[in-house]
Design a protein around this motif. Structure first.
Motif, PDB file in Angstrom:
ATOM      1  N   TYR A 229       8.232  -4.950  -4.060  1.00  0.00           N
ATOM      2  CA  TYR A 229       6.955  -4.357  -3.648  1.00  0.00           C
ATOM      3  C   TYR A 229       6.622  -3.024  -4.319  1.00  0.00           C
ATOM      4  N   PHE A 230       7.623  -2.265  -4.742  1.00  0.00           N
ATOM      5  CA  PHE A 230       7.339  -0.931  -5.265  1.00  0.00           C
ATOM      6  C   PHE A 230       7.341  -0.864  -6.777  1.00  0.00           C
ATOM      7  N   ASP A 231       7.863  -1.863  -7.447  1.00  0.00           N
ATOM      8  CA  ASP A 231       7.878  -1.881  -8.904  1.00  0.00           C
ATOM      9  C   ASP A 231       6.458  -2.112  -9.397  1.00  0.00           C
ATOM     10  N   ARG A 232       6.013  -1.330 -10.313  1.00  0.00           N
ATOM     11  CA  ARG A 232       4.626  -1.399 -10.774  1.00  0.00           C
ATOM     12  C   ARG A 232       4.333  -2.635 -11.615  1.00  0.00           C
ATOM     13  N   SER A 233       5.368  -3.347 -12.035  1.00  0.00           N
ATOM     14  CA  SER A 233       5.153  -4.531 -12.866  1.00  0.00           C
ATOM     15  C   SER A 233       4.590  -5.698 -12.066  1.00  0.00           C
ATOM     16  N   GLY A 234       4.711  -5.656 -10.743  1.00  0.00           N
ATOM     17  CA  GLY A 234       4.147  -6.699  -9.896  1.00  0.00           C
ATOM     18  C   GLY A 234       4.864  -8.030 -10.026  1.00  0.00           C
TER      19      GLY A 234
ATOM     20  N   ASN B 284       0.809  -1.224   0.000  1.00  0.00           N
ATOM     21  CA  ASN B 284       0.000   0.000   0.000  1.00  0.00           C
ATOM     22  C   ASN B 284       0.843   1.275   0.000  1.00  0.00           C
ATOM     23  N   TYR B 285       2.149   1.163   0.246  1.00  0.00           N
ATOM     24  CA  TYR B 285       3.017   2.340   0.354  1.00  0.00           C
ATOM     25  C   TYR B 285       3.006   3.213  -0.901  1.00  0.00           C
ATOM     26  N   PRO B 286       3.172   2.671  -2.130  1.00  0.00           N
ATOM     27  CA  PRO B 286       3.158   3.565  -3.302  1.00  0.00           C
ATOM     28  C   PRO B 286       1.841   4.326  -3.457  1.00  0.00           C
ATOM     29  N   ILE B 287       0.727   3.689  -3.116  1.00  0.00           N
ATOM     30  CA  ILE B 287      -0.580   4.353  -3.215  1.00  0.00           C
ATOM     31  C   ILE B 287      -0.689   5.461  -2.190  1.00  0.00           C
TER      32      ILE B 287
END
Length: 146
Positions: free
Chosen positions: A106-111, A26-29
């Motif tokens: 966890y922070f890379d948007r590629s998942g 949830n950190y990037p959001i």
């Protein structure tokens, strides 16, 4: 007879680890939301509710609360900002390898999943999971989950 022991599944993650992973996902959001609020505030476009005090009485078991919608909104914004600061302070406690792993996982948007991340980092599977466990445990200690 004796106490009945509850069987715990062998492969179940510890509760602190699940909580840390939820926080990291949830950190990037949260960061994007706080940055957007700060940009709106700087531009004077913040959408605060009206500052007219319209207090409502809420009574529950032994507690009554008088707060306006503006106060609730301000408390919610402050809570988000404080939570973001706590997470960023916890991330600063990590060393370079741990931080690199957490950002990649966890922070890379590629998942990406774990196997893709340790292949991209060029680490062995065992080294990756050892560093990941150490990083999550550090974060749990700093965030007060342990």
């Amino acid at each position: 007879m004796g106490a009945v022991l509850k069987e715990v599944p062998v492969n179940q993650k510890p509760t602190y680890r699940r909580k840390v992973e939820r926080i990291l996902k949830n950190y990037p959001i949260l960061k994007a939301a706080v940055e957007l609020q700060q940009k709106e505030d700087a531009a004077g476009l913040g959408d605060f509710p009206p500052c007219i005090a319209s207090y409502e009485e809420r009574v529950s078991a032994g507690y009554s609360e008088y707060r306006s919608s503006t106060e609730r909104y301000g408390i919610k914004r402050a809570t988000m900002y404080i939570e973001l600061q706590r997470i960023e302070a916890a991330l600063m406690a990590l060393d370079f390898d741990e931080r690199f792993l957490i950002e990649g996982r966890y922070f890379d948007r590629s998942g990406y999943n774990d196997s893709v991340v340790y292949d991209r980092l060029g680490w062995s599977k065992r080294h990756y999971y050892r560093v990941k466990a150490r990083a999550i445990k550090k974060l749990a200690l700093v965030l007060g989950l342990l």
